[in-house]
Design a protein around this motif. Structure first.
Motif, PDB file in Angstrom:
ATOM      1  N   GLU A  17       0.815  -1.217   0.000  1.00  0.00           N
ATOM      2  CA  GLU A  17       0.000   0.000   0.000  1.00  0.00           C
ATOM      3  C   GLU A  17       0.847   1.264   0.000  1.00  0.00           C
ATOM      4  O   GLU A  17       0.500   2.248  -0.628  1.00  0.00           O
ATOM      5  CB  GLU A  17      -0.910   0.024   1.229  1.00  0.00           C
ATOM      6  N   ALA A  18       1.963   1.252   0.719  1.00  0.00           N
ATOM      7  CA  ALA A  18       2.691   2.489   0.955  1.00  0.00           C
ATOM      8  C   ALA A  18       4.063   2.595   0.296  1.00  0.00           C
ATOM      9  O   ALA A  18       4.561   3.704   0.126  1.00  0.00           O
ATOM     10  CB  ALA A  18       2.854   2.687   2.459  1.00  0.00           C
ATOM     11  N   GLU A  19       4.678   1.501  -0.064  1.00  0.00           N
ATOM     12  CA  GLU A  19       6.070   1.565  -0.481  1.00  0.00           C
ATOM     13  C   GLU A  19       6.313   0.949  -1.850  1.00  0.00           C
ATOM     14  O   GLU A  19       7.121   0.051  -2.002  1.00  0.00           O
ATOM     15  CB  GLU A  19       6.952   0.895   0.573  1.00  0.00           C
ATOM     16  N   LEU A  20       5.643   1.467  -2.859  1.00  0.00           N
ATOM     17  CA  LEU A  20       5.837   0.960  -4.212  1.00  0.00           C
ATOM     18  C   LEU A  20       6.518   1.993  -5.105  1.00  0.00           C
ATOM     19  O   LEU A  20       6.407   1.948  -6.315  1.00  0.00           O
ATOM     20  CB  LEU A  20       4.498   0.538  -4.825  1.00  0.00           C
ATOM     21  N   GLU A  21       7.240   2.923  -4.492  1.00  0.00           N
ATOM     22  CA  GLU A  21       7.987   3.913  -5.259  1.00  0.00           C
ATOM     23  C   GLU A  21       9.477   3.608  -5.152  1.00  0.00           C
ATOM     24  O   GLU A  21      10.007   3.444  -4.053  1.00  0.00           O
ATOM     25  CB  GLU A  21       7.716   5.318  -4.752  1.00  0.00           C
ATOM     26  N   CYS A  22      10.128   3.538  -6.276  1.00  0.00           N
ATOM     27  CA  CYS A  22      11.556   3.229  -6.322  1.00  0.00           C
ATOM     28  C   CYS A  22      12.356   4.392  -5.750  1.00  0.00           C
ATOM     29  O   CYS A  22      12.176   5.544  -6.159  1.00  0.00           O
ATOM     30  CB  CYS A  22      11.982   2.940  -7.763  1.00  0.00           C
TER      31      CYS A  22
END
Length: 62
Positions: A17-22
């Motif tokens: 939910e929160a940490e799918l940004e590289c």
């Protein structure tokens, strides 16, 4: 959604939910998710950026 998920499944859902940004290139992966592996006394969460192939890991020791 089942209320009987393990604590590890709930933590993976939180990462999804929160940490799918590289952190390397800034790409936000809308359709990806964290992979989970375990090896006895460790649980490893791993995210591979589909844009630049950077690998992000989180590890828990049991």
């Amino acid at each position: 959604m089942s209320t009987y998920r393990s604590p590890f499944d709930r933590l993976r859902a939180k990462f999804d939910e929160a940490e799918l940004e590289c952190r390397q290139c800034g790409f936000h992966d809308e359709s990806g998710g964290w992979q989970v592996t375990s090896s006895g006394d460790r649980v490893q969460y791993r995210f591979v950026c589909p844009s630049c192939d950077a690998v992000e890991t989180r590890e828990m020791r049991l």
